[in-house]
Scaffold this motif. Structure first.
Motif, PDB file in Angstrom:
ATOM      1  N   ILE A 159      47.100  33.657  46.221  1.00 51.61           N
ATOM      2  CA  ILE A 159      46.976  33.793  44.764  1.00 51.61           C
ATOM      3  C   ILE A 159      45.893  34.806  44.415  1.00 51.61           C
ATOM      4  O   ILE A 159      45.901  35.387  43.339  1.00 51.61           O
ATOM      5  N   LEU A 160      44.943  35.020  45.329  1.00 53.34           N
ATOM      6  CA  LEU A 160      43.900  36.011  45.077  1.00 53.34           C
ATOM      7  C   LEU A 160      44.491  37.421  45.086  1.00 53.34           C
ATOM      8  O   LEU A 160      43.954  38.342  44.485  1.00 53.34           O
ATOM      9  N   LYS A 161      45.632  37.549  45.757  1.00 47.45           N
ATOM     10  CA  LYS A 161      46.320  38.839  45.809  1.00 47.45           C
ATOM     11  C   LYS A 161      47.294  38.985  44.643  1.00 47.45           C
ATOM     12  O   LYS A 161      47.334  40.018  43.981  1.00 47.45           O
ATOM     13  N   TYR A 162      48.061  37.909  44.385  1.00 45.68           N
ATOM     14  CA  TYR A 162      49.128  38.013  43.382  1.00 45.68           C
ATOM     15  C   TYR A 162      48.725  37.502  41.995  1.00 45.68           C
ATOM     16  O   TYR A 162      49.460  37.696  41.039  1.00 45.68           O
ATOM     17  N   GLN A 163      47.589  36.817  41.897  1.00 43.63           N
ATOM     18  CA  GLN A 163      47.087  36.307  40.607  1.00 43.63           C
ATOM     19  C   GLN A 163      48.036  35.277  39.990  1.00 43.63           C
ATOM     20  O   GLN A 163      48.119  35.156  38.769  1.00 43.63           O
ATOM     21  N   VAL A 164      48.764  34.551  40.805  1.00 44.26           N
ATOM     22  CA  VAL A 164      49.745  33.599  40.285  1.00 44.26           C
ATOM     23  C   VAL A 164      49.147  32.193  40.263  1.00 44.26           C
ATOM     24  O   VAL A 164      48.846  31.636  41.318  1.00 44.26           O
ATOM     25  N   PRO A 165      48.947  31.592  39.076  1.00 39.62           N
ATOM     26  CA  PRO A 165      48.427  30.222  39.008  1.00 39.62           C
ATOM     27  C   PRO A 165      49.378  29.234  39.669  1.00 39.62           C
ATOM     28  O   PRO A 165      50.587  29.508  39.798  1.00 39.62           O
ATOM     29  N   GLY A 166      48.845  28.072  40.039  1.00 45.47           N
ATOM     30  CA  GLY A 166      49.638  27.063  40.756  1.00 45.47           C
ATOM     31  C   GLY A 166      50.894  26.637  40.015  1.00 45.47           C
ATOM     32  O   GLY A 166      51.981  26.557  40.590  1.00 45.47           O
ATOM     33  N   ASP A 178      64.788  32.681  49.345  1.00 41.72           N
ATOM     34  CA  ASP A 178      64.355  33.674  50.339  1.00 41.72           C
ATOM     35  C   ASP A 178      63.761  34.928  49.678  1.00 41.72           C
ATOM     36  O   ASP A 178      63.136  35.768  50.343  1.00 41.72           O
ATOM     37  N   LYS A 179      63.944  35.040  48.345  1.00 41.48           N
ATOM     38  CA  LYS A 179      63.413  36.210  47.619  1.00 41.48           C
ATOM     39  C   LYS A 179      62.009  35.962  47.062  1.00 41.48           C
ATOM     40  O   LYS A 179      61.494  36.786  46.294  1.00 41.48           O
ATOM     41  N   LEU A 180      61.394  34.831  47.416  1.00 45.30           N
ATOM     42  CA  LEU A 180      60.098  34.472  46.824  1.00 45.30           C
ATOM     43  C   LEU A 180      59.043  35.558  47.020  1.00 45.30           C
ATOM     44  O   LEU A 180      58.341  35.937  46.075  1.00 45.30           O
ATOM     45  N   ASN A 181      58.931  36.081  48.235  1.00 47.01           N
ATOM     46  CA  ASN A 181      57.912  37.109  48.485  1.00 47.01           C
ATOM     47  C   ASN A 181      58.165  38.378  47.665  1.00 47.01           C
ATOM     48  O   ASN A 181      57.232  39.031  47.203  1.00 47.01           O
ATOM     49  N   ASP A 182      59.460  38.714  47.486  1.00 47.24           N
ATOM     50  CA  ASP A 182      59.800  39.881  46.652  1.00 47.24           C
ATOM     51  C   ASP A 182      59.373  39.645  45.202  1.00 47.24           C
ATOM     52  O   ASP A 182      58.867  40.558  44.533  1.00 47.24           O
ATOM     53  N   VAL A 183      59.594  38.407  44.732  1.00 50.73           N
ATOM     54  CA  VAL A 183      59.221  38.068  43.353  1.00 50.73           C
ATOM     55  C   VAL A 183      57.700  38.113  43.192  1.00 50.73           C
ATOM     56  O   VAL A 183      57.183  38.660  42.210  1.00 50.73           O
ATOM     57  N   LEU A 184      56.975  37.541  44.164  1.00 49.82           N
ATOM     58  CA  LEU A 184      55.509  37.556  44.092  1.00 49.82           C
ATOM     59  C   LEU A 184      54.974  38.992  44.067  1.00 49.82           C
ATOM     60  O   LEU A 184      53.996  39.291  43.377  1.00 49.82           O
ATOM     61  N   ALA A 185      55.626  39.859  44.812  1.00 46.24           N
ATOM     62  CA  ALA A 185      55.215  41.272  44.830  1.00 46.24           C
ATOM     63  C   ALA A 185      55.560  41.971  43.512  1.00 46.24           C
ATOM     64  O   ALA A 185      54.891  42.939  43.121  1.00 46.24           O
ATOM     65  N   GLU A 186      56.589  41.480  42.825  1.00 44.92           N
ATOM     66  CA  GLU A 186      57.011  42.084  41.557  1.00 44.92           C
ATOM     67  C   GLU A 186      56.135  41.637  40.381  1.00 44.92           C
ATOM     68  O   GLU A 186      56.006  42.362  39.388  1.00 44.92           O
ATOM     69  N   VAL A 187      55.525  40.461  40.489  1.00 41.80           N
ATOM     70  CA  VAL A 187      54.705  39.940  39.382  1.00 41.80           C
ATOM     71  C   VAL A 187      53.616  40.937  38.952  1.00 41.80           C
ATOM     72  O   VAL A 187      53.496  41.248  37.758  1.00 41.80           O
ATOM     73  N   PRO A 188      52.818  41.495  39.881  1.00 41.53           N
ATOM     74  CA  PRO A 188      51.801  42.462  39.451  1.00 41.53           C
ATOM     75  C   PRO A 188      52.403  43.708  38.792  1.00 41.53           C
ATOM     76  O   PRO A 188      51.787  44.305  37.900  1.00 41.53           O
ATOM     77  N   ASN A 189      53.601  44.102  39.220  1.00 44.10           N
ATOM     78  CA  ASN A 189      54.260  45.271  38.611  1.00 44.10           C
ATOM     79  C   ASN A 189      54.655  44.996  37.161  1.00 44.10           C
ATOM     80  O   ASN A 189      54.484  45.846  36.277  1.00 44.10           O
ATOM     81  N   GLY A 194      51.079  45.713  30.099  1.00 43.32           N
ATOM     82  CA  GLY A 194      49.712  45.881  29.610  1.00 43.32           C
ATOM     83  C   GLY A 194      48.759  44.812  30.105  1.00 43.32           C
ATOM     84  O   GLY A 194      47.820  44.443  29.414  1.00 43.32           O
ATOM     85  N   TYR A 195      49.008  44.307  31.299  1.00 47.22           N
ATOM     86  CA  TYR A 195      48.134  43.347  31.995  1.00 47.22           C
ATOM     87  C   TYR A 195      47.831  42.073  31.203  1.00 47.22           C
ATOM     88  O   TYR A 195      46.663  41.696  31.044  1.00 47.22           O
ATOM     89  N   PRO A 196      48.846  41.352  30.706  1.00 46.05           N
ATOM     90  CA  PRO A 196      48.548  40.069  30.061  1.00 46.05           C
ATOM     91  C   PRO A 196      48.014  39.071  31.095  1.00 46.05           C
ATOM     92  O   PRO A 196      48.479  39.056  32.239  1.00 46.05           O
ATOM     93  N   PRO A 197      47.033  38.248  30.727  1.00 49.92           N
ATOM     94  CA  PRO A 197      46.590  37.190  31.637  1.00 49.92           C
ATOM     95  C   PRO A 197      47.739  36.213  31.903  1.00 49.92           C
ATOM     96  O   PRO A 197      48.561  35.962  31.016  1.00 49.92           O
ATOM     97  N   LEU A 198      47.791  35.677  33.104  1.00 52.58           N
ATOM     98  CA  LEU A 198      48.885  34.773  33.458  1.00 52.58           C
ATOM     99  C   LEU A 198      48.516  33.333  33.103  1.00 52.58           C
ATOM    100  O   LEU A 198      48.116  32.533  33.948  1.00 52.58           O
ATOM    101  N   VAL A 199      48.644  33.045  31.818  1.00 51.68           N
ATOM    102  CA  VAL A 199      48.406  31.698  31.306  1.00 51.68           C
ATOM    103  C   VAL A 199      49.508  31.425  30.296  1.00 51.68           C
ATOM    104  O   VAL A 199      50.089  32.353  29.727  1.00 51.68           O
ATOM    105  N   THR A 200      49.829  30.137  30.082  1.00 54.44           N
ATOM    106  CA  THR A 200      50.907  29.769  29.157  1.00 54.44           C
ATOM    107  C   THR A 200      50.702  30.437  27.796  1.00 54.44           C
ATOM    108  O   THR A 200      49.615  30.397  27.255  1.00 54.44           O
TER     109      THR A 200
END
Length: 456
Positions: free
Chosen positions: A293-300, A317-328, A334-340
């Protein structure tokens, strides 16, 4: 004086670990001991508790609050409030925000922690004004994240605005658990140097480093920290209350909590945790550390949502691809914080981009609304190419989104006068529509015991 502590087990603890499923009886179980433990406050309401009560537990969230207030004679009760979103997922008009603040305080809340997913101060103004108007304490939380624009200097400037807005205190809300120790030290020091506000730190253990971050923040002068009692701590929840207590005991930062009361409360909550482990709602995976999560910034909570969405599509099986796409996606938007609600929106868009095999071929309505400015101002510039692909030449609003919203409360009260027994019922309907209506009708028919007072 030492460091003050807010206990989160009864709100964020179970929200982070097992989807906010603690019943009111379970929430009240250890409250007599917690009330005598010497906390600054107990976080017990807000966040997803309201939704979960109505949707899954067949309970009235207002009733939970009233019962908790009857028990808590020594300690302030605190809630989490999403600014203009209140506890829902859209912007509500000012009259609904105002009425919700009034009734929250009247039913037992002392401190309302208000935040906006984009840190758009305009979306906090009504909640702050109303909280103060009705005699509540208002804390503004800054949604912490990292990006090229989310620097220490960015947050210090926000803190100055928060102070001007009239907040009683400020919280650094690190919802993903990505605040690094040295950054925390600098951030707390700079905010304290530039404002007179008491500073609180809220974080999660997901990344495996937050106890170190807490210690550095304490050394920098943080006034209040959020912790969770041992049975509901760790993993995607907060650091353990008892462990922090022992770490600080006898030092100048001593929290002066009552050790015996903590132990008694933990004994009562241990079987509750075991129940949710046994029934599968508490997945042991959320109790482990995930440094990714320190890399992808994805909350639990966002991570579990992504897994759920991919499972439903049969594409786990696409989970890692999705995690890599989140920062993109974050960068594009415009870099919204990842909170509800931004975490759900960015996560869903990342899933759609990967599954469709073409970026932004499918776009949820919420992302379209975001690009039109209906959630507030993006922290940084949005990718113009992506924006044009999704909304074309439609005009983007540059004012506070709620300025477009007409008052709703009186109309809803008239519309549902036959089933709503109180203003609190009307507010439940305003936020959760059919889910609340179904519960209220059932409660009225079954005569579920309640201490509701009918408003004139």
């Amino acid at each position: 004086m030492g460091v003050k502590v807010v206990e989160t087990a009864l709100r964020d603890g179970h929200q982070s670990l097992f989807a906010t499923r603690m019943t009111t009886d379970e929430v009240l179980l250890a409250l007599p001991e917690l009330d005598k433990a010497g906390y600054h406050a107990i976080e017990i309401w807000g966040g997803a508790t309201f939704d979960a009560c109505l949707r899954f537990l067949n309970e009235d969230p207002w009733e939970r609050l009233r019962k908790a207030k009857k028990i808590c004679k020594n300690t302030k009760l605190q809630m989490l409030f999403r600014g203009q979103n209140i506890l829902g997922y859209r912007h509500y008009p000012d009259d609904v925000v105002d009425k919700f603040c009034e009734k929250s305080i009247k039913n037992g809340i002392d401190i309302i922690r208000v935040f906006d997913a984009l840190n758009d101060i305009r979306n906090l103004k009504t909640a702050v004004t109303s909280t103060k108007k009705y005699g509540g304490e208002c804390q503004i939380a800054l949604s912490y994240t990292t990006s090229p624009v989310h620097t220490v200097e960015y947050y210090v400037e926000l803190a100055k605005e928060v102070e001007k807005l009239g907040a009683d205190s400020l919280c650094i809300k690190d919802m993903a658990g990505v605040l690094l120790p040295e950054t925390a030290y600098r951030l707390v020091r700079e905010i304290k140097a530039n404002t007179k506000l008491p500073v609180e730190l809220h974080s999660h253990c997901t990344g495996g480093l937050i106890e170190m971050t807490y210690l550095k923040a304490i050394e920098a002068g943080v006034d209040i920290i959020d912790t969770a009692l041992s049975p509901l701590s760790g993993g995607t929840s907060q650091p353990c209350t008892e462990s922090i207590y022992y770490a600080l005991k006898g030092t100048k930062y001593d929290s002066h909590l009552n050790e015996d009361m903590l132990n008694e409360a933990a004994k009562k909550l241990a079987p509750v945790k075991q129940k949710y482990l046994d029934n599968g709602l508490l997945n042991p995976k959320v109790l482990s550390c995930n440094p990714n999560i320190l890399k992808y910034q994805v909350p639990g909570g966002m991570l579990s949502n992504l897994i759920s969405q991919l499972k439903q599509q049969g594409q786990l099986d696409k989970l890692n691809d999705v995690l890599a796409e989140v920062p993109n996606v974050r960068k594009d938007l415009g870099y919204p914080p990842l909170v509800t609600p931004m975490s759900q929106m960015v996560g869903t868009q990342a899933v759609l981009n990967v599954i469709a095999g073409e970026r932004y071929k499918m776009v949820p309505k919420e992302i379209t609304d975001y690009l039109l400015g209906k959630y507030g101002k993006a922290p940084a510039s949005v990718n113009d190419e992506i924006r044009h692909k999704i909304i074309g030449d439609q005009k983007v609003i540059d004012y506070r989104p709620a300025d477009d919203l007409k008052p709703e409360f009186a109309e809803l009260k008239a519309k549902y006068k036959d089933i709503a027994k109180s203003d609190e019922d009307v507010l439940s309907i305003a936020l959760f529509g059919d889910v609340a209506i179904k519960y209220i009708k059932q409660r009225n028919e079954d005569l579920i015991p309640t201490t509701i007072k009918v408003d004139a």
